[in-house]
Write a protein that holds these residues in place. Structure first.
Motif, PDB file in Angstrom:
ATOM      1  N   LYS A  64      63.675  42.501  38.875  1.00 43.51           N
ATOM      2  CA  LYS A  64      62.974  43.971  38.447  1.00 43.51           C
ATOM      3  C   LYS A  64      63.772  44.623  37.325  1.00 43.51           C
ATOM      4  O   LYS A  64      62.734  45.062  36.559  1.00 43.51           O
ATOM      5  CB  LYS A  64      62.805  44.537  39.697  1.00 43.51           C
ATOM      6  CG  LYS A  64      61.691  43.950  40.674  1.00 43.51           C
ATOM      7  CD  LYS A  64      61.506  44.804  41.797  1.00 43.51           C
ATOM      8  CE  LYS A  64      60.437  44.629  42.947  1.00 43.51           C
ATOM      9  NZ  LYS A  64      60.466  45.393  44.177  1.00 43.51           N
ATOM     10  N   SER A  65      64.928  44.634  37.305  1.00 44.14           N
ATOM     11  CA  SER A  65      65.623  45.385  36.384  1.00 44.14           C
ATOM     12  C   SER A  65      65.594  44.922  35.167  1.00 44.14           C
ATOM     13  O   SER A  65      65.548  45.136  34.045  1.00 44.14           O
ATOM     14  CB  SER A  65      67.137  45.572  36.955  1.00 44.14           C
ATOM     15  OG  SER A  65      67.257  46.458  37.997  1.00 44.14           O
ATOM     16  N   GLU A  66      65.808  43.377  35.321  1.00 41.85           N
ATOM     17  CA  GLU A  66      65.601  42.498  34.137  1.00 41.85           C
ATOM     18  C   GLU A  66      64.185  42.751  33.473  1.00 41.85           C
ATOM     19  O   GLU A  66      64.170  42.728  32.093  1.00 41.85           O
ATOM     20  CB  GLU A  66      65.608  40.965  34.319  1.00 41.85           C
ATOM     21  CG  GLU A  66      67.238  40.580  34.601  1.00 41.85           C
ATOM     22  CD  GLU A  66      67.331  39.291  34.603  1.00 41.85           C
ATOM     23  OE1 GLU A  66      66.329  38.557  34.459  1.00 41.85           O
ATOM     24  OE2 GLU A  66      68.493  38.754  35.047  1.00 41.85           O
ATOM     25  N   ILE A  67      63.301  42.868  34.065  1.00 39.56           N
ATOM     26  CA  ILE A  67      61.705  43.070  33.663  1.00 39.56           C
ATOM     27  C   ILE A  67      61.674  44.370  32.871  1.00 39.56           C
ATOM     28  O   ILE A  67      61.032  44.284  31.919  1.00 39.56           O
ATOM     29  CB  ILE A  67      60.726  42.877  34.709  1.00 39.56           C
ATOM     30  CG1 ILE A  67      60.758  41.596  35.333  1.00 39.56           C
ATOM     31  CG2 ILE A  67      59.374  43.347  34.296  1.00 39.56           C
ATOM     32  CD1 ILE A  67      59.666  41.299  36.555  1.00 39.56           C
ATOM     33  N   ASP A  68      62.259  45.481  33.570  1.00 40.51           N
ATOM     34  CA  ASP A  68      62.254  46.799  32.887  1.00 40.51           C
ATOM     35  C   ASP A  68      63.002  46.856  31.507  1.00 40.51           C
ATOM     36  O   ASP A  68      62.579  47.439  30.535  1.00 40.51           O
ATOM     37  CB  ASP A  68      62.825  47.503  33.737  1.00 40.51           C
ATOM     38  CG  ASP A  68      62.036  48.089  35.140  1.00 40.51           C
ATOM     39  OD1 ASP A  68      60.838  47.807  34.703  1.00 40.51           O
ATOM     40  OD2 ASP A  68      62.477  48.367  36.099  1.00 40.51           O
ATOM     41  N   ALA A  69      64.309  45.923  31.517  1.00 37.63           N
ATOM     42  CA  ALA A  69      65.062  46.103  30.383  1.00 37.63           C
ATOM     43  C   ALA A  69      64.319  45.040  29.211  1.00 37.63           C
ATOM     44  O   ALA A  69      64.161  45.697  28.142  1.00 37.63           O
ATOM     45  CB  ALA A  69      66.251  45.196  30.506  1.00 37.63           C
ATOM     46  N   LEU A  70      63.453  44.041  29.675  1.00 33.98           N
ATOM     47  CA  LEU A  70      62.852  43.282  28.431  1.00 33.98           C
ATOM     48  C   LEU A  70      61.577  44.182  28.061  1.00 33.98           C
ATOM     49  O   LEU A  70      61.323  44.097  26.810  1.00 33.98           O
ATOM     50  CB  LEU A  70      62.195  41.890  29.427  1.00 33.98           C
ATOM     51  CG  LEU A  70      63.523  40.843  29.563  1.00 33.98           C
ATOM     52  CD1 LEU A  70      62.940  39.757  30.403  1.00 33.98           C
ATOM     53  CD2 LEU A  70      63.938  40.317  28.301  1.00 33.98           C
ATOM     54  N   ASN A  71      60.977  44.993  29.061  1.00 36.34           N
ATOM     55  CA  ASN A  71      59.865  45.577  28.450  1.00 36.34           C
ATOM     56  C   ASN A  71      60.653  46.837  27.498  1.00 36.34           C
ATOM     57  O   ASN A  71      59.620  47.073  26.460  1.00 36.34           O
ATOM     58  CB  ASN A  71      59.244  46.394  29.581  1.00 36.34           C
ATOM     59  CG  ASN A  71      58.355  45.641  30.183  1.00 36.34           C
ATOM     60  OD1 ASN A  71      57.580  44.608  29.661  1.00 36.34           O
ATOM     61  ND2 ASN A  71      58.307  45.676  31.684  1.00 36.34           N
ATOM     62  N   SER A  72      61.508  47.225  27.685  1.00 42.88           N
ATOM     63  CA  SER A  72      62.180  48.186  26.719  1.00 42.88           C
ATOM     64  C   SER A  72      62.577  47.531  25.421  1.00 42.88           C
ATOM     65  O   SER A  72      62.284  48.084  24.348  1.00 42.88           O
ATOM     66  CB  SER A  72      63.488  48.793  27.346  1.00 42.88           C
ATOM     67  OG  SER A  72      64.055  49.691  26.543  1.00 42.88           O
ATOM     68  N   GLN A  73      63.299  46.325  25.510  1.00 45.79           N
ATOM     69  CA  GLN A  73      63.290  45.614  24.296  1.00 45.79           C
ATOM     70  C   GLN A  73      62.303  45.165  23.523  1.00 45.79           C
ATOM     71  O   GLN A  73      62.077  45.509  22.432  1.00 45.79           O
ATOM     72  CB  GLN A  73      64.302  44.358  24.386  1.00 45.79           C
ATOM     73  CG  GLN A  73      65.382  44.508  25.203  1.00 45.79           C
ATOM     74  CD  GLN A  73      66.456  43.246  25.452  1.00 45.79           C
ATOM     75  OE1 GLN A  73      65.998  42.244  24.631  1.00 45.79           O
ATOM     76  NE2 GLN A  73      67.381  43.359  26.199  1.00 45.79           N
ATOM     77  N   MET A  74      61.342  44.885  24.264  1.00 42.71           N
ATOM     78  CA  MET A  74      59.963  44.591  23.409  1.00 42.71           C
ATOM     79  C   MET A  74      59.159  45.718  22.853  1.00 42.71           C
ATOM     80  O   MET A  74      59.052  45.780  21.591  1.00 42.71           O
ATOM     81  CB  MET A  74      58.901  43.562  24.319  1.00 42.71           C
ATOM     82  CG  MET A  74      57.493  43.461  23.795  1.00 42.71           C
ATOM     83  SD  MET A  74      56.459  42.639  25.188  1.00 42.71           S
ATOM     84  CE  MET A  74      56.044  44.103  25.946  1.00 42.71           C
TER      85      MET A  74
END
Length: 300
Positions: A64-74
């Motif tokens: 879930k943390s990875e998803i949040d980080a990827l959303n932020s990067q995107m």
């Protein structure tokens, strides 16, 4: 603790010698040793199951943390791309290297977006499967009182709590005939889910257990109740034993205070824990399973 146990074991033969024959004494001692060995083995299995469950929950939190980080990067890449495109509007000519850089940026955004959608889709699918399982279980036991059997999902894990008054007589680990009816309803649903693995936990209140030749305390009672349930599920309803684990929690994981009769009754329960299925979810993280998209911080 070891010294206390040694003293108790040393005094037990003396106390029993005056009221039982030597043969019966030896049989009782052998049974006691067997139960202690079984108890130690079950405690080891419990620690393994708890470790696996904790690892699974930690892995889900990490994803879930990875998803949040990827959303932020995107989002950051999109903003940078918008800035670059605005700058290009003021230029009549761009270099081939600049054009290639813009193309890679756009491709990277699309790839990360696809990876995030795959992760989110798999998590939603897992949640949907859990809800279907809960609805099937509630449908199967729909005629039972909610105070006697409670089915819920907590942090992505399905729990089935069955009051001990439906399964056992007070202080006993022998299942009643009515208990087999209740377990049969649960087993019917579990048999239709062949990929599901689960753990059966015995729980007690904090009332001291009167020690006998077979059981020492609430720890022993809770373990024996758990093994009684898995044996019925295996022998009477055909659930493969490899899909089950039996564990005892004793009085140490209450769901209510033990200072009222209602609280004690709530704590005397058998819990079936449906272990999380993470195989398909983590396939997305295996080489070739993520459609060529690398997690944040890794090179493709």
């Amino acid at each position: 603790m070891q010294l206390k146990k040694g003293v108790l074991i040393g005094l037990l033969p003396i106390a029993l010698f005056s009221c039982v024959s030597p043969k019966k004494l030896r049989e009782a001692e052998a049974k006691f040793t067997q139960l202690n060995g079984a108890y130690a083995e079950l405690q080891g299995k419990l620690r393994d199951c708890e470790g696996n469950l904790n690892n699974a929950n930690n892995d889900i939190s990490r994803k879930k943390s990875e998803i949040d980080a990827l959303n932020s990067q995107m989002e950051m890449l999109k903003q940078n791309n918008n800035v670059a495109l605005k700058q290009l509007q003021d230029l009549s000519v761009i270099s081939s290297s600049q054009a290639e850089s813009i193309k890679k940026s756009l491709d990277n955004i699309g790839a990360k977006d696809l990876y995030i959608k795959d992760l989110q889709s798999e998590m939603k699918r897992k949640d949907s499967l859990n809800m279907v399982l809960v609805m099937n279980l509630k449908g199967a036991v729909g005629d039972l009182n909610d105070k006697d059997i409670n089915i819920k999902v907590d942090k992505g894990v399905v729990f089935i709590d069955i009051s001990d008054k439906l399964l056992f007589k007070s202080g006993s680990f022998d299942l009643t005939e009515d208990a087999k009816v209740v377990l049969g309803k649960v087993a019917k649903v579990l048999l239709n889910q062949p990929n599901i693995e689960f753990m059966v936990e015995g729980h007690t209140d904090n009332a001291p257990y009167k020690k006998n030749a077979y059981l020492i305390d609430n720890w022993d009672l809770s373990v024996k109740r758990a093994t009684s349930v898995v044996r019925v599920l295996q022998n009477d309803y055909g659930i493969p034993p490899a899909r089950m684990a039996a564990a005892g929690r004793g009085e140490y994981l209450p769901v209510a205070a033990n200072d009222t009769p209602e609280g004690k009754a709530a704590n005397r329960r058998t819990r079936i824990v449906i272990l999380p299925q993470l195989d398909q979810f983590f396939k997305l993280l295996e080489p070739g399973g993520d459609k060529g998209v690398a997690p944040a911080g890794q090179q493709q």
